[in-house]
Design a protein around this motif. Structure first.
Motif, PDB file in Angstrom:
ATOM      1  N   LYS A   1      -1.655  34.837  95.899  1.00  0.00           N
ATOM      2  CA  LYS A   1      -0.072  35.480  95.675  1.00  0.00           C
ATOM      3  C   LYS A   1       0.905  33.855  95.443  1.00  0.00           C
ATOM      4  O   LYS A   1       1.661  34.482  94.993  1.00  0.00           O
TER       5      LYS A   1
ATOM      6  N   ARG B   1       1.001  32.888  98.773  1.00  0.00           N
ATOM      7  CA  ARG B   1       1.993  32.813  99.867  1.00  0.00           C
ATOM      8  C   ARG B   1       2.247  32.033 100.576  1.00  0.00           C
ATOM      9  O   ARG B   1       1.586  31.295 100.508  1.00  0.00           O
TER      10      ARG B   1
ATOM     11  N   SER C   1       3.740  42.931  99.368  1.00  0.00           N
ATOM     12  CA  SER C   1       4.030  43.006  98.011  1.00  0.00           C
ATOM     13  C   SER C   1       2.133  42.951  96.868  1.00  0.00           C
ATOM     14  O   SER C   1       2.407  41.026  97.249  1.00  0.00           O
TER      15      SER C   1
ATOM     16  N   ASN D   1       2.498  40.894  93.738  1.00  0.00           N
ATOM     17  CA  ASN D   1       2.842  40.135  92.981  1.00  0.00           C
ATOM     18  C   ASN D   1       2.816  39.360  93.331  1.00  0.00           C
ATOM     19  O   ASN D   1       2.814  38.407  94.212  1.00  0.00           O
TER      20      ASN D   1
ATOM     21  N   SER E   1       9.200  42.011  92.936  1.00  0.00           N
ATOM     22  CA  SER E   1       8.094  43.016  93.423  1.00  0.00           C
ATOM     23  C   SER E   1       7.782  43.989  92.390  1.00  0.00           C
ATOM     24  O   SER E   1       8.694  44.238  91.564  1.00  0.00           O
TER      25      SER E   1
ATOM     26  N   GLU F   1      11.045  47.207  99.442  1.00  0.00           N
ATOM     27  CA  GLU F   1      10.074  47.245 100.102  1.00  0.00           C
ATOM     28  C   GLU F   1      10.673  47.831 101.586  1.00  0.00           C
ATOM     29  O   GLU F   1      11.985  48.052 101.944  1.00  0.00           O
TER      30      GLU F   1
ATOM     31  N   HIS G   1      12.677  35.221  96.995  1.00  0.00           N
ATOM     32  CA  HIS G   1      12.169  36.053  96.462  1.00  0.00           C
ATOM     33  C   HIS G   1      12.856  36.406  95.602  1.00  0.00           C
ATOM     34  O   HIS G   1      13.671  35.987  94.829  1.00  0.00           O
TER      35      HIS G   1
HETATM   36 MG    MG Z   1       7.090  40.458  98.837  1.00  0.00          MG
END
Ligand code: MG
Ligand code: AMP
Length: 342
Positions: A53, A55, A140, A142, A148, A177, A228
């Motif tokens: 991701k 992330r 999520s 994405n 998302s 979410e 986000h």
């Molecule tokens: Mg997310």
């Protein structure tokens, strides 16, 4: 790597079990947005989620389990009020955070002494979680900071060739979410608004707080500190009573050769004089359902997406407004901002 899209049955579930037990990632449908799952007990598998991701390493993950999974071995204690909330809202779009040390990979909660657990309601998610029968860590599905995903195609657009399997359950009904609720104190505290509202929670357990990060404080929910949901086009955000300025912004974009689109609640469409617009819907539930699909649609048609704050006053609007503002890079929901492509 080939990325297959299969329904959550037969071959899809067979492959999902094989991939999860060998430390691979599997994307799956839930009633909120698609998740990108891995075995929460495996450091290597969880690390793969963060890498795939992009992330940030300090943004913890939610663990997903099926409705009959016994969470007692995953947490240190189960407050009484969480049992009431479980009966009222689960399976469903509510994530509860418990005190927890050392029961899954420490990478899941980024070293925090808590664990976020969710029991998704979608039949596809239940079938998948039942088949694998392990706690599945899943953010999520994405790329980090992107919008998302609410269809299997959205997941494919972000991860084709990088994950082996997407379990298709159709379009996600909820669309935003889950509500994230801190359940480590005497009274539950909403960290992230969603379709299970503070009012709904308070009506079951008597009280429910809301967390506001203080300046300079380390956020209680690290994900709140990150931008986000950004579409890959410029965005602008206007208050509902600032229509004139929003139209001027639209005309300026057209004047410079761009393709602006408005994103507005249904009742605001008629005031736009036939200018190009995407419809968010009328109620909070409709807007939650449509939001991410429309943000992704905007990427393929608009150079500038001009959002006008919806006036709908349903309790569940808090979650929708939070996502819409953050998609536009507006933190407080007041100012008019224009943000360049992320
Ligand atoms: Mg997310
Ligand atoms: P996502 O997976 O992208 O839906 O984001 C999950 C959200 O839950 C993020 O805002 C995280 O910061 C939050 N979260 C997950 N686990 C915890 C935890 N243990 N404590 C606080 N927040 C959490």
């Amino acid at each position: 790597m080939e990325t297959r899209i299969l329904p959550a049955e037969g071959e899809g579930l067979f492959l999902a079990c094989r991939y999860i037990s060998s430390g691979e990632l599997v994307a799956f449908h839930t009633e909120t947005v698609y998740g990108l799952g891995a075995d929460a007990r495996s450091d290597e598998a969880v690390k793969k989620i963060f890498l795939t991701k992009g992330r940030p390493q300090d943004n913890p993950l939610i663990v997903h389990v099926h409705r009959d999974y016994d969470i007692a071995p995953l947490v240190d204690e189960i407050p009484e009020y969480t049992k009431q909330l479980r009966r009222a809202f689960l399976p469903g779009p509510l994530t509860m955070i418990y005190s927890s040390h050392g029961h899954v990979s420490p990478l899941v909660s980024c070293g925090l002494d808590t664990l976020a657990i969710r029991v998704p309601a979608s039949p596809a998610a239940q079938a998948f979680l039942r088949a694998v029968n392990v706690p599945v860590a899943a953010p999520s599905a994405n790329l980090s900071k992107h919008v998302s995903p609410v269809t299997a195609q959205h997941v494919y657009d972000d991860f084709a060739g990088r994950i082996p399997l997407i379990l298709d359950g159709g379009e996600c009904r909820g669309g935003i979410e889950s509500t994230v609720l801190d359940c480590t104190g005497p009274v539950p505290l909403v960290l992230r608004a969603g379709l299970v509202t503070r009012q709904m929670i308070a009506s079951v357990v008597g009280a429910c707080g809301e967390y506001h990060m203080q300046a300079g404080e380390r956020p209680k929910s690290p994900g709140m500190a990150y931008r986000h949901y950004s579409p890959r086009c410029k965005t602008a955000y206007f208050a509902a009573d600032d229509l004139e300025a929003a139209i001027a912004c639209y005309e300026a974009e057209r004047g410079s050769g761009g393709r602006p689109y408005f994103l507005v609640e249904h009742s605001a469409l008629s005031a736009l004089g036939g200018r190009d617009a995407l419809d968010l819907g009328g109620s909070a539930e409709e807007m939650a359902h449509n939001l991410y699909a429309q943000l992704r649609a905007a990427e393929s048609c608009a150079t500038l997406l001009i959002c006008i704050q919806p006036t709908c006053a349903d309790d569940a609007m808090e979650g929708v407004l939070n996502r819409l503002r953050r998609a536009c890079g507006v933190e407080d929901g007041k100012g008019n901002t224009q943000k360049d492509q992320a």
